[in-house]
Motif scaffolding. Sequence first.
Motif, PDB file in Angstrom:
ATOM      1  N   THR A 138       0.846  -1.190   0.000  1.00 41.03           N
ATOM      2  CA  THR A 138       0.000   0.000   0.000  1.00 41.03           C
ATOM      3  C   THR A 138       0.880   1.238   0.000  1.00 41.03           C
ATOM      4  OG1 THR A 138      -1.702  -1.146   1.268  1.00 41.03           O
ATOM      5  CG2 THR A 138      -1.850   1.244   1.178  1.00 41.03           C
ATOM      6  N   ARG A 139       0.571   2.149  -0.899  1.00 46.03           N
ATOM      7  CA  ARG A 139       1.303   3.407  -0.969  1.00 46.03           C
ATOM      8  C   ARG A 139       0.315   4.562  -0.900  1.00 46.03           C
ATOM      9  NH1 ARG A 139       6.470   2.640  -5.022  1.00 46.03           N
ATOM     10  NH2 ARG A 139       6.931   0.466  -4.488  1.00 46.03           N
ATOM     11  N   ASN A 140       0.794   5.680  -0.353  1.00 49.14           N
ATOM     12  CA  ASN A 140      -0.035   6.868  -0.222  1.00 49.14           C
ATOM     13  C   ASN A 140       0.471   7.931  -1.182  1.00 49.14           C
ATOM     14  OD1 ASN A 140      -0.689   9.653   1.295  1.00 49.14           O
ATOM     15  ND2 ASN A 140      -2.210   8.106   1.845  1.00 49.14           N
ATOM     16  N   HIS A 141      -0.416   8.394  -2.052  1.00 48.51           N
ATOM     17  CA  HIS A 141      -0.044   9.399  -3.049  1.00 48.51           C
ATOM     18  C   HIS A 141      -0.648  10.733  -2.655  1.00 48.51           C
ATOM     19  CE1 HIS A 141       1.226  10.627  -7.137  1.00 48.51           C
ATOM     20  NE2 HIS A 141       0.198  11.445  -7.054  1.00 48.51           N
ATOM     21  N   LEU A 142       0.195  11.730  -2.459  1.00 47.98           N
ATOM     22  CA  LEU A 142      -0.260  13.045  -2.027  1.00 47.98           C
ATOM     23  C   LEU A 142      -0.768  13.839  -3.220  1.00 47.98           C
ATOM     24  CD1 LEU A 142      -0.343  14.691   0.645  1.00 47.98           C
ATOM     25  CD2 LEU A 142       1.793  15.767  -0.102  1.00 47.98           C
ATOM     26  N   ILE A 143      -2.027  14.242  -3.170  1.00 57.86           N
ATOM     27  CA  ILE A 143      -2.616  15.082  -4.216  1.00 57.86           C
ATOM     28  C   ILE A 143      -2.397  16.553  -3.878  1.00 57.86           C
ATOM     29  CG2 ILE A 143      -4.716  15.676  -5.464  1.00 57.86           C
ATOM     30  CD1 ILE A 143      -3.829  12.832  -5.974  1.00 57.86           C
ATOM     31  N   ASP A 148      -8.659  10.965 -10.406  1.00 51.02           N
ATOM     32  CA  ASP A 148     -10.100  10.808 -10.619  1.00 51.02           C
ATOM     33  C   ASP A 148     -10.752   9.910  -9.576  1.00 51.02           C
ATOM     34  OD1 ASP A 148     -12.149  11.596 -12.816  1.00 51.02           O
ATOM     35  OD2 ASP A 148     -12.587   9.482 -12.409  1.00 51.02           O
ATOM     36  N   GLY A 149      -9.979   8.972  -9.012  1.00 53.82           N
ATOM     37  CA  GLY A 149     -10.533   8.029  -8.046  1.00 53.82           C
ATOM     38  C   GLY A 149     -10.103   8.337  -6.622  1.00 53.82           C
ATOM     39  N   ASN A 150     -10.876   7.872  -5.659  1.00 52.37           N
ATOM     40  CA  ASN A 150     -10.536   8.070  -4.250  1.00 52.37           C
ATOM     41  C   ASN A 150      -9.608   6.993  -3.719  1.00 52.37           C
ATOM     42  OD1 ASN A 150     -13.561   9.150  -4.670  1.00 52.37           O
ATOM     43  ND2 ASN A 150     -12.483  10.428  -3.187  1.00 52.37           N
ATOM     44  N   GLU A 151      -9.545   5.877  -4.430  1.00 61.26           N
ATOM     45  CA  GLU A 151      -8.657   4.779  -4.059  1.00 61.26           C
ATOM     46  C   GLU A 151      -8.419   3.967  -5.329  1.00 61.26           C
ATOM     47  OE1 GLU A 151      -8.226   1.807  -0.171  1.00 61.26           O
ATOM     48  OE2 GLU A 151     -10.206   2.458  -0.845  1.00 61.26           O
ATOM     49  N   VAL A 152      -7.215   3.418  -5.469  1.00 61.99           N
ATOM     50  CA  VAL A 152      -6.859   2.695  -6.683  1.00 61.99           C
ATOM     51  C   VAL A 152      -6.297   1.332  -6.313  1.00 61.99           C
ATOM     52  CG1 VAL A 152      -5.432   2.696  -8.767  1.00 61.99           C
ATOM     53  CG2 VAL A 152      -6.381   4.847  -7.916  1.00 61.99           C
ATOM     54  N   PHE A 153      -6.717   0.312  -7.063  1.00 65.27           N
ATOM     55  CA  PHE A 153      -6.268  -1.056  -6.822  1.00 65.27           C
ATOM     56  C   PHE A 153      -5.618  -1.588  -8.103  1.00 65.27           C
ATOM     57  CE2 PHE A 153     -10.205  -0.069  -4.624  1.00 65.27           C
ATOM     58  CZ  PHE A 153      -9.818  -0.218  -3.293  1.00 65.27           C
ATOM     59  N   ILE A 154      -4.372  -2.017  -7.979  1.00 64.74           N
ATOM     60  CA  ILE A 154      -3.631  -2.579  -9.106  1.00 64.74           C
ATOM     61  C   ILE A 154      -3.354  -4.036  -8.794  1.00 64.74           C
ATOM     62  CG2 ILE A 154      -1.535  -2.429 -10.500  1.00 64.74           C
ATOM     63  CD1 ILE A 154      -3.345   0.023 -10.741  1.00 64.74           C
ATOM     64  N   ILE A 155      -3.846  -4.949  -9.653  1.00 57.77           N
ATOM     65  CA  ILE A 155      -3.762  -6.377  -9.349  1.00 57.77           C
ATOM     66  C   ILE A 155      -3.102  -7.114 -10.517  1.00 57.77           C
ATOM     67  CG2 ILE A 155      -5.019  -8.447  -8.686  1.00 57.77           C
ATOM     68  CD1 ILE A 155      -7.244  -6.676  -7.642  1.00 57.77           C
ATOM     69  N   GLY A 156      -1.913  -7.651 -10.254  1.00 57.56           N
ATOM     70  CA  GLY A 156      -1.220  -8.483 -11.225  1.00 57.56           C
ATOM     71  C   GLY A 156      -1.494  -9.943 -10.928  1.00 57.56           C
ATOM     72  N   ILE A 157      -1.876 -10.715 -11.931  1.00 58.77           N
ATOM     73  CA  ILE A 157      -2.305 -12.098 -11.721  1.00 58.77           C
ATOM     74  C   ILE A 157      -1.481 -13.038 -12.604  1.00 58.77           C
ATOM     75  CG2 ILE A 157      -4.226 -13.721 -11.852  1.00 58.77           C
ATOM     76  CD1 ILE A 157      -6.085 -11.270 -11.425  1.00 58.77           C
ATOM     77  N   LYS A 158      -0.724 -13.891 -11.971  1.00 56.62           N
ATOM     78  CA  LYS A 158       0.064 -14.888 -12.683  1.00 56.62           C
ATOM     79  C   LYS A 158      -0.754 -16.166 -12.820  1.00 56.62           C
ATOM     80  CE  LYS A 158       3.421 -17.599 -14.123  1.00 56.62           C
ATOM     81  NZ  LYS A 158       3.839 -17.599 -15.542  1.00 56.62           N
ATOM     82  N   ILE A 159      -1.023 -16.562 -14.066  1.00 55.55           N
ATOM     83  CA  ILE A 159      -1.752 -17.786 -14.338  1.00 55.55           C
ATOM     84  C   ILE A 159      -0.743 -18.870 -14.691  1.00 55.55           C
ATOM     85  CG2 ILE A 159      -3.505 -18.881 -15.781  1.00 55.55           C
ATOM     86  CD1 ILE A 159      -4.654 -16.088 -16.305  1.00 55.55           C
ATOM     87  N   CYS A 160      -0.598 -19.836 -13.816  1.00 55.19           N
ATOM     88  CA  CYS A 160       0.421 -20.861 -14.003  1.00 55.19           C
ATOM     89  C   CYS A 160      -0.052 -21.880 -15.051  1.00 55.19           C
ATOM     90  CB  CYS A 160       0.705 -21.581 -12.682  1.00 55.19           C
ATOM     91  SG  CYS A 160       1.320 -20.473 -11.398  1.00 55.19           S
TER      92      CYS A 160
END
Length: 236
Positions: A8-13, A222-234
């Motif tokens: 989790t990272r906090n980005h200052l606007i 534009d968003g109040n919170e952002v989720f970035i999800i990397g998915i490795k399909i074995c």
Amino acid sequence: MRIVDHQTRNHLITLFDSRNIHFICVEIDDIPSYAKELIESIKNTSWIDKLDVIGKLAYTETTLETIDKLISIFSYSEEDPISANFGEYLISMTAGSSLEELLSHEILPLSELWKEKISGNPGFDFHTITPQKHISFGEAKYSAIRNTYKAAIEQIVSFINQKKGNRDLPHLRIIADKEAVDNYMNGYKCYCAAFSLKNVRSFDAIIESIISLVEFEKIIHDGNEVFIIGIKICRP
């Protein structure tokens, strides 16, 4: 499904405004078994039973048609687990499950189950609701040969510019929590970019690449919170 990493990272606007950014890495193996789980999840239409009479009339037929199509795709995937069609659905549904497990999101029905088109929906791929009752608009991208984070992020920016969230609103006001819809009307919303990942060991480097993207800055603002999800399909 196994969650490998969560940062989790906090980005200052501004001095008085900041955004939480979640970077999540997920790994999936035993694709045939997982496909069966997803089929059972798709077949669960209990969300329709909770709708009012108009909602039931509006979504029952579209949903049943789409379920049949998705079951066909997911059943075929047991022999071809990284096909393009199955891959994108897998990314969407795994992202939703990851947010539910890790951050207590509520998963809304897959977009294609309630949009007019049987396939190829014209907007965001999946939606969740955060514990703060903010709607998270998700986009999923899949490729068997490359990391697809840039494509997912660029698509979200395109949808923001086209106000695709507004176009989802007539549906969301029926299937989502009223408080979440009210919050959206007051400007509170989130975004999730989910993408196929070639190697979990490259996730830290990908995070730095994502942070440097001009398009990512647009999503953060534009968003109040952002989720970035990397998915490795074995591969089996």
